[in-house]
Write a protein that holds these residues in place. Sequence first.
Motif, PDB file in Angstrom:
ATOM      1  N   TYR A 161       0.819  -1.204   0.000  1.00 23.29           N
ATOM      2  CA  TYR A 161       0.000   0.000   0.000  1.00 23.29           C
ATOM      3  C   TYR A 161       0.860   1.264   0.000  1.00 23.29           C
ATOM      4  CZ  TYR A 161      -3.390   3.503   1.320  1.00 23.29           C
ATOM      5  OH  TYR A 161      -4.164   4.630   1.336  1.00 23.29           O
ATOM      6  N   ALA A 162       1.971   1.233   0.707  1.00 17.18           N
ATOM      7  CA  ALA A 162       2.834   2.412   0.804  1.00 17.18           C
ATOM      8  C   ALA A 162       3.313   2.856  -0.577  1.00 17.18           C
ATOM      9  CB  ALA A 162       4.018   2.129   1.719  1.00 17.18           C
ATOM     10  N   ALA A 163       3.630   1.905  -1.449  1.00 20.13           N
ATOM     11  CA  ALA A 163       4.087   2.251  -2.800  1.00 20.13           C
ATOM     12  C   ALA A 163       2.949   2.867  -3.622  1.00 20.13           C
ATOM     13  CB  ALA A 163       4.639   1.015  -3.502  1.00 20.13           C
ATOM     14  N   ALA A 164       1.744   2.324  -3.486  1.00 21.30           N
ATOM     15  CA  ALA A 164       0.591   2.889  -4.198  1.00 21.30           C
ATOM     16  C   ALA A 164       0.289   4.292  -3.673  1.00 21.30           C
ATOM     17  CB  ALA A 164      -0.627   1.988  -4.033  1.00 21.30           C
ATOM     18  N   GLN A 165       0.378   4.463  -2.369  1.00 20.12           N
ATOM     19  CA  GLN A 165       0.137   5.768  -1.753  1.00 20.12           C
ATOM     20  C   GLN A 165       1.203   6.768  -2.212  1.00 20.12           C
ATOM     21  OE1 GLN A 165       0.235   5.652   2.504  1.00 20.12           O
ATOM     22  NE2 GLN A 165      -0.673   7.668   2.717  1.00 20.12           N
ATOM     23  N   ILE A 188      -7.384   3.628  -5.211  1.00 19.78           N
ATOM     24  CA  ILE A 188      -6.462   2.542  -4.872  1.00 19.78           C
ATOM     25  C   ILE A 188      -7.309   1.356  -4.461  1.00 19.78           C
ATOM     26  CG2 ILE A 188      -4.631   1.749  -3.324  1.00 19.78           C
ATOM     27  CD1 ILE A 188      -3.799   4.670  -2.971  1.00 19.78           C
ATOM     28  N   VAL A 189      -7.108   0.224  -5.141  1.00 24.40           N
ATOM     29  CA  VAL A 189      -7.911  -0.969  -4.891  1.00 24.40           C
ATOM     30  C   VAL A 189      -6.999  -2.093  -4.395  1.00 24.40           C
ATOM     31  CG1 VAL A 189      -9.473  -2.677  -5.903  1.00 24.40           C
ATOM     32  CG2 VAL A 189      -9.520  -0.312  -6.715  1.00 24.40           C
ATOM     33  N   GLY A 190      -7.292  -2.617  -3.221  1.00 27.42           N
ATOM     34  CA  GLY A 190      -6.572  -3.787  -2.721  1.00 27.42           C
ATOM     35  C   GLY A 190      -7.137  -5.030  -3.392  1.00 27.42           C
ATOM     36  N   THR A 191      -6.269  -5.850  -3.986  1.00 28.70           N
ATOM     37  CA  THR A 191      -6.728  -7.047  -4.690  1.00 28.70           C
ATOM     38  C   THR A 191      -6.073  -8.286  -4.091  1.00 28.70           C
ATOM     39  OG1 THR A 191      -4.985  -6.831  -6.351  1.00 28.70           O
ATOM     40  CG2 THR A 191      -7.096  -5.779  -6.841  1.00 28.70           C
ATOM     41  N   ASP A 192      -6.521  -9.439  -4.538  1.00 28.31           N
ATOM     42  CA  ASP A 192      -6.019 -10.722  -4.041  1.00 28.31           C
ATOM     43  C   ASP A 192      -6.080 -10.769  -2.518  1.00 28.31           C
ATOM     44  OD1 ASP A 192      -5.469 -11.505  -6.650  1.00 28.31           O
ATOM     45  OD2 ASP A 192      -3.404 -10.769  -6.562  1.00 28.31           O
ATOM     46  N   LEU A 193      -7.293 -10.634  -1.990  1.00 25.78           N
ATOM     47  CA  LEU A 193      -7.472 -10.574  -0.542  1.00 25.78           C
ATOM     48  C   LEU A 193      -7.229 -11.927   0.107  1.00 25.78           C
ATOM     49  CD1 LEU A 193     -10.702  -8.386  -0.371  1.00 25.78           C
ATOM     50  CD2 LEU A 193      -8.326  -7.661  -0.205  1.00 25.78           C
ATOM     51  N   SER A 245      -7.530 -10.728  10.435  1.00 28.17           N
ATOM     52  CA  SER A 245      -7.582  -9.549   9.578  1.00 28.17           C
ATOM     53  C   SER A 245      -7.610  -9.991   8.117  1.00 28.17           C
ATOM     54  CB  SER A 245      -6.395  -8.621   9.845  1.00 28.17           C
ATOM     55  OG  SER A 245      -5.198  -9.269   9.526  1.00 28.17           O
ATOM     56  N   VAL A 246      -8.097  -9.100   7.282  1.00 27.75           N
ATOM     57  CA  VAL A 246      -8.113  -9.332   5.838  1.00 27.75           C
ATOM     58  C   VAL A 246      -7.098  -8.372   5.234  1.00 27.75           C
ATOM     59  CG1 VAL A 246      -9.501  -9.230   3.736  1.00 27.75           C
ATOM     60  CG2 VAL A 246     -10.509 -10.064   5.859  1.00 27.75           C
ATOM     61  N   VAL A 247      -6.179  -8.906   4.451  1.00 25.06           N
ATOM     62  CA  VAL A 247      -5.141  -8.078   3.835  1.00 25.06           C
ATOM     63  C   VAL A 247      -5.108  -8.318   2.335  1.00 25.06           C
ATOM     64  CG1 VAL A 247      -3.691  -7.999   5.897  1.00 25.06           C
ATOM     65  CG2 VAL A 247      -3.354  -9.813   4.246  1.00 25.06           C
ATOM     66  N   ALA A 248      -4.671  -7.286   1.618  1.00 27.81           N
ATOM     67  CA  ALA A 248      -4.511  -7.397   0.176  1.00 27.81           C
ATOM     68  C   ALA A 248      -3.051  -7.733  -0.126  1.00 27.81           C
ATOM     69  CB  ALA A 248      -4.893  -6.078  -0.496  1.00 27.81           C
ATOM     70  N   THR A 249      -2.827  -8.499  -1.186  1.00 27.45           N
ATOM     71  CA  THR A 249      -1.457  -8.816  -1.572  1.00 27.45           C
ATOM     72  C   THR A 249      -0.965  -7.907  -2.698  1.00 27.45           C
ATOM     73  OG1 THR A 249      -2.229 -10.531  -3.088  1.00 27.45           O
ATOM     74  CG2 THR A 249      -1.636 -11.219  -0.868  1.00 27.45           C
ATOM     75  N   LYS A 250      -1.874  -7.244  -3.369  1.00 33.47           N
ATOM     76  CA  LYS A 250      -1.528  -6.288  -4.431  1.00 33.47           C
ATOM     77  C   LYS A 250      -2.418  -5.060  -4.281  1.00 33.47           C
ATOM     78  CE  LYS A 250       1.229  -8.967  -6.888  1.00 33.47           C
ATOM     79  NZ  LYS A 250       2.638  -8.712  -7.025  1.00 33.47           N
TER      80      LYS A 250
END
Length: 172
Positions: A30-34, A52-57, A138-143
């Motif tokens: 996320y830091a890179a997208a931000q 910004i969309v978190g994908t591959d949850l 927790s739910v996290v995005a990988t991309k």
Amino acid sequence: MSMRVPGGGFDSTNPIRLDFPQSLAVYDDYAAAQKAVDFLSDNVFPVEQLVIVGTDLKRIERITGRLTTGRVALGGVLSGAWLGLLIGLVLSLFTTAEQSSLAIIVGTLLFGAVFGMIFALVGYAMTRGQRDFSSVTSVVATKYEVLVEHKVAAQARELLAGLPGGLPDPFA
């Protein structure tokens, strides 16, 4: 009815919706997208046309410890005591001079602790040993994909080419 802001792209009924989004870049964190969005903002790009969309949850469950009857009872006592304290404080606001606020607070705290322990132990017993551990989920995005409104996609790509490191390799 949706409202448009100057520059378009923002719908107040669905603030994350873009009319015709295109993928601008995909980042591993996320830091890179931000950082990319911040770079565009610093270059006076209309950032309200980005998402910004978190994908591959993935759902991650971190095991925090073993559950025993004693730990369950202690947890029930503590949570019940907090609830009892809160109720006691609220009730003590409405006491008369003859009544002791301290007695009300202590009484509700003790009742809360006892009932909290009972409810926790009953709930634990109902699982019949099928879940003898505590955890945090927790739910996290990988991309993280940055999407841009199609009308300004070329401008965004041109600006991001100037970002130190440039656009990420789409084939990486």
